[in-house]
Design a protein around this motif. Structure first.
Motif, PDB file in Angstrom:
ATOM      1  N   ILE A 104       0.938  -1.426  -0.005  1.00  0.00           N
ATOM      2  CA  ILE A 104      -0.173   0.058   0.081  1.00  0.00           C
ATOM      3  C   ILE A 104       0.839   1.278  -0.051  1.00  0.00           C
ATOM      4  CG2 ILE A 104      -1.780   1.261   1.343  1.00  0.00           C
ATOM      5  CD1 ILE A 104      -2.618  -1.411   2.613  1.00  0.00           C
ATOM      6  N   PRO A 105       0.991   1.985  -0.966  1.00  0.00           N
ATOM      7  CA  PRO A 105       1.628   3.130  -0.957  1.00  0.00           C
ATOM      8  C   PRO A 105       1.638   4.331   0.130  1.00  0.00           C
ATOM      9  CG  PRO A 105      -0.062   3.532  -2.871  1.00  0.00           C
ATOM     10  CD  PRO A 105      -0.367   2.217  -2.148  1.00  0.00           C
ATOM     11  N   ILE A 106       2.599   4.979   0.480  1.00  0.00           N
ATOM     12  CA  ILE A 106       2.287   6.048   1.334  1.00  0.00           C
ATOM     13  C   ILE A 106       1.926   7.366   0.427  1.00  0.00           C
ATOM     14  CG2 ILE A 106       4.772   6.628   1.261  1.00  0.00           C
ATOM     15  CD1 ILE A 106       2.743   7.218   4.350  1.00  0.00           C
ATOM     16  N   SER A 107       0.601   7.927   0.710  1.00  0.00           N
ATOM     17  CA  SER A 107       0.287   9.066   0.085  1.00  0.00           C
ATOM     18  C   SER A 107      -0.560   9.763   1.007  1.00  0.00           C
ATOM     19  CB  SER A 107      -0.749   8.394  -1.066  1.00  0.00           C
ATOM     20  OG  SER A 107      -1.878   7.686  -0.517  1.00  0.00           O
ATOM     21  N   ILE A 108      -0.986  11.024   0.300  1.00  0.00           N
ATOM     22  CA  ILE A 108      -1.747  11.957   1.103  1.00  0.00           C
ATOM     23  C   ILE A 108      -3.126  11.125   1.810  1.00  0.00           C
ATOM     24  CG2 ILE A 108      -3.143  14.070   1.186  1.00  0.00           C
ATOM     25  CD1 ILE A 108      -0.200  14.356   0.664  1.00  0.00           C
ATOM     26  N   ALA A 109      -3.521  10.267   1.176  1.00  0.00           N
ATOM     27  CA  ALA A 109      -4.901   9.486   1.696  1.00  0.00           C
ATOM     28  C   ALA A 109      -4.574   8.450   2.846  1.00  0.00           C
ATOM     29  CB  ALA A 109      -5.496   8.718   0.437  1.00  0.00           C
ATOM     30  N   SER A 110      -3.455   7.854   2.465  1.00  0.00           N
ATOM     31  CA  SER A 110      -3.088   6.966   3.710  1.00  0.00           C
ATOM     32  C   SER A 110      -2.276   7.382   5.078  1.00  0.00           C
ATOM     33  CB  SER A 110      -1.990   6.012   3.165  1.00  0.00           C
ATOM     34  OG  SER A 110      -0.977   6.632   2.602  1.00  0.00           O
ATOM     35  N   VAL A 111      -1.760   8.894   4.539  1.00  0.00           N
ATOM     36  CA  VAL A 111      -1.459   9.593   5.757  1.00  0.00           C
ATOM     37  C   VAL A 111      -2.650   9.993   6.691  1.00  0.00           C
ATOM     38  CG1 VAL A 111      -0.350  11.835   6.677  1.00  0.00           C
ATOM     39  CG2 VAL A 111       0.763  10.178   4.929  1.00  0.00           C
ATOM     40  N   GLY A 112      -3.794  10.359   5.842  1.00  0.00           N
ATOM     41  CA  GLY A 112      -4.843  10.739   6.636  1.00  0.00           C
ATOM     42  C   GLY A 112      -5.531   9.664   7.376  1.00  0.00           C
ATOM     43  N   ALA A 113      -5.271   8.339   6.831  1.00  0.00           N
ATOM     44  CA  ALA A 113      -5.794   7.086   7.629  1.00  0.00           C
ATOM     45  C   ALA A 113      -5.035   7.021   8.905  1.00  0.00           C
ATOM     46  CB  ALA A 113      -5.774   6.110   6.721  1.00  0.00           C
ATOM     47  N   LEU A 114      -3.746   7.241   8.843  1.00  0.00           N
ATOM     48  CA  LEU A 114      -2.856   7.149   9.912  1.00  0.00           C
ATOM     49  C   LEU A 114      -3.177   8.092  10.922  1.00  0.00           C
ATOM     50  CD1 LEU A 114       0.730   6.630   8.130  1.00  0.00           C
ATOM     51  CD2 LEU A 114      -0.827   4.870   9.545  1.00  0.00           C
ATOM     52  N   LEU A 115      -3.302   9.541  10.652  1.00  0.00           N
ATOM     53  CA  LEU A 115      -3.871  10.489  11.519  1.00  0.00           C
ATOM     54  C   LEU A 115      -5.256  10.074  12.298  1.00  0.00           C
ATOM     55  CD1 LEU A 115      -3.057  13.592   9.512  1.00  0.00           C
ATOM     56  CD2 LEU A 115      -1.772  12.773  11.707  1.00  0.00           C
ATOM     57  N   MET A 116      -6.080   9.521  11.533  1.00  0.00           N
ATOM     58  CA  MET A 116      -7.444   9.042  11.901  1.00  0.00           C
ATOM     59  C   MET A 116      -6.882   7.899  13.025  1.00  0.00           C
ATOM     60  SD  MET A 116      -9.807   8.688   8.390  1.00  0.00           S
ATOM     61  CE  MET A 116     -11.051   7.794   9.197  1.00  0.00           C
ATOM     62  N   LEU A 117      -6.159   6.986  12.708  1.00  0.00           N
ATOM     63  CA  LEU A 117      -5.792   5.782  13.662  1.00  0.00           C
ATOM     64  C   LEU A 117      -5.266   6.381  14.948  1.00  0.00           C
ATOM     65  CD1 LEU A 117      -5.713   2.942  13.761  1.00  0.00           C
ATOM     66  CD2 LEU A 117      -3.322   2.876  12.769  1.00  0.00           C
ATOM     67  N   ILE A 118      -4.676   7.421  14.962  1.00  0.00           N
ATOM     68  CA  ILE A 118      -4.311   8.016  16.288  1.00  0.00           C
ATOM     69  C   ILE A 118      -5.444   8.349  17.124  1.00  0.00           C
ATOM     70  CG2 ILE A 118      -3.027  10.108  17.421  1.00  0.00           C
ATOM     71  CD1 ILE A 118      -1.205  10.182  15.029  1.00  0.00           C
ATOM     72  N   GLY A 119      -6.535   9.062  16.510  1.00  0.00           N
ATOM     73  CA  GLY A 119      -7.759   9.187  17.141  1.00  0.00           C
ATOM     74  C   GLY A 119      -8.458   8.005  17.656  1.00  0.00           C
ATOM     75  N   TYR A 120      -8.579   7.094  16.937  1.00  0.00           N
ATOM     76  CA  TYR A 120      -9.227   5.977  17.442  1.00  0.00           C
ATOM     77  C   TYR A 120      -8.382   5.187  18.414  1.00  0.00           C
ATOM     78  CZ  TYR A 120     -12.437   5.382  13.267  1.00  0.00           C
ATOM     79  OH  TYR A 120     -13.327   5.400  12.474  1.00  0.00           O
TER      80      TYR A 120
END
Length: 279
Positions: free
Chosen positions: A168-184
């Motif tokens: 899975i490439p590191i992209s603007i979208a996947s970084v957004g998912a990582l930031l969401m993951l911090i909140g979760y």
């Protein structure tokens, strides 16, 4: 849940830590794929003039452009083609005039890629800094704050390791998912920490069991919704690769969160309470 909350905490702490170390080692050895927004390249959305499969489109583009890094996503009569390197829109349209009608064409240069990588690093660093400050302000206790931060770091490490493993490439979208993951992840960690340190009803194991029931239900609900999104996208909307990447990253991170919260964080907090902490 009772089994988890009443187990000896010391062995439990090691499981997520070992998994995090393995993930970091894997990332260090194999690295990460970069999305077109970061490494630079060309993203074209085309309408097919005759029926073709994804592999046929990919091979056609590789042969005509003489490049090796080509990715294709096909949905009905529309294909999204990602090519490494900077291409000219007019030349691309002319070269494939017999095969495609070009609907959109986006070129991302190296300068934008460097800027995007810097923004990603700043976003993750500031997210951790503000999270750390907030957690310490709420609990005013060093050990629980470190446990929550370590849990979030574990989630991020495992998710990024999974991205490396599954391509899975590191992209603007996947970084957004990582930031969401911090909140979760922080949600369930704060739930556990609040139940164990702020409340006084029952024993530590009783409070841990209550938090475990609530937190695991929350995590499984979020995990199920992301799994459904991933399956729906893969089956019905294969062209929406961004949604598939986001849901896949969140699934891996939420699975990690189940272990980091209810094994590592719970173990650290029980050890802290046994030593007389937060009294």
């Amino acid at each position: 849940m009772k089994y988890i909350s009443r187990q000896s905490h010391k062995p439990l702490i090691l499981i997520p830590v070992i998994l995090m170390i393995i993930s970091l080692l894997y990332i260090g050895v194999f690295g990460l794929n970069q999305g077109v927004e970061l490494k630079g390249g060309t993203l074209a959305t085309v309408e097919l003039k005759h029926p073709m499969t994804e592999s046929e489109i990919t091979n056609l583009v590789k042969d005509k452009l003489k490049v090796n890094d080509v990715q294709t996503s096909l949905s009905g009569n529309t294909a999204t083609i990602t090519v490494s390197g900077d291409l000219d829109a007019a030349q691309f349209s002319e070269m494939f005039a017999n095969d495609f009608n070009v609907l959109s064409f986006k070129s991302v240069g190296a300068l934008l890629s460097d800027a995007a990588m810097g923004q990603i690093a700043y976003a993750l660093i500031f997210a951790f800094l503000f999270m750390s400050a907030t957690v310490f302000f709420v609990f005013r206790d060093f050990i629980p704050s470190i446990a929550i931060i370590l849990s979030a770091l574990c989630n991020i490490s495992v998710a990024v390791g999974g991205m490396s493993l599954f391509g899975i490439p590191i992209s603007i979208a996947s970084v957004g998912a990582l930031l969401m993951l911090i909140g979760y992840g922080v949600d369930t960690d704060i739930l556990l920490t609040t139940r164990l340190l702020k409340r006084r009803e029952g024993t530590v194991d009783d409070r841990a069991e209550g938090a475990c029931k609530t937190g695991i239900v929350l995590s499984i609900t979020a995990l199920a919704s992301m799994l459904v999104l991933f399956i729906v996208v893969k089956i019905f909307i294969p062209s929406a690769q961004v949604l598939a990447d986001i849901s896949a990253v969140l699934v891996m991170g939420l699975l990690s969160d189940l272990m980091s919260t209810w094994l590592m964080n719970l173990g650290i907090l029980k050890w802290h309470i046994e030593r007389g902490g937060h009294n």
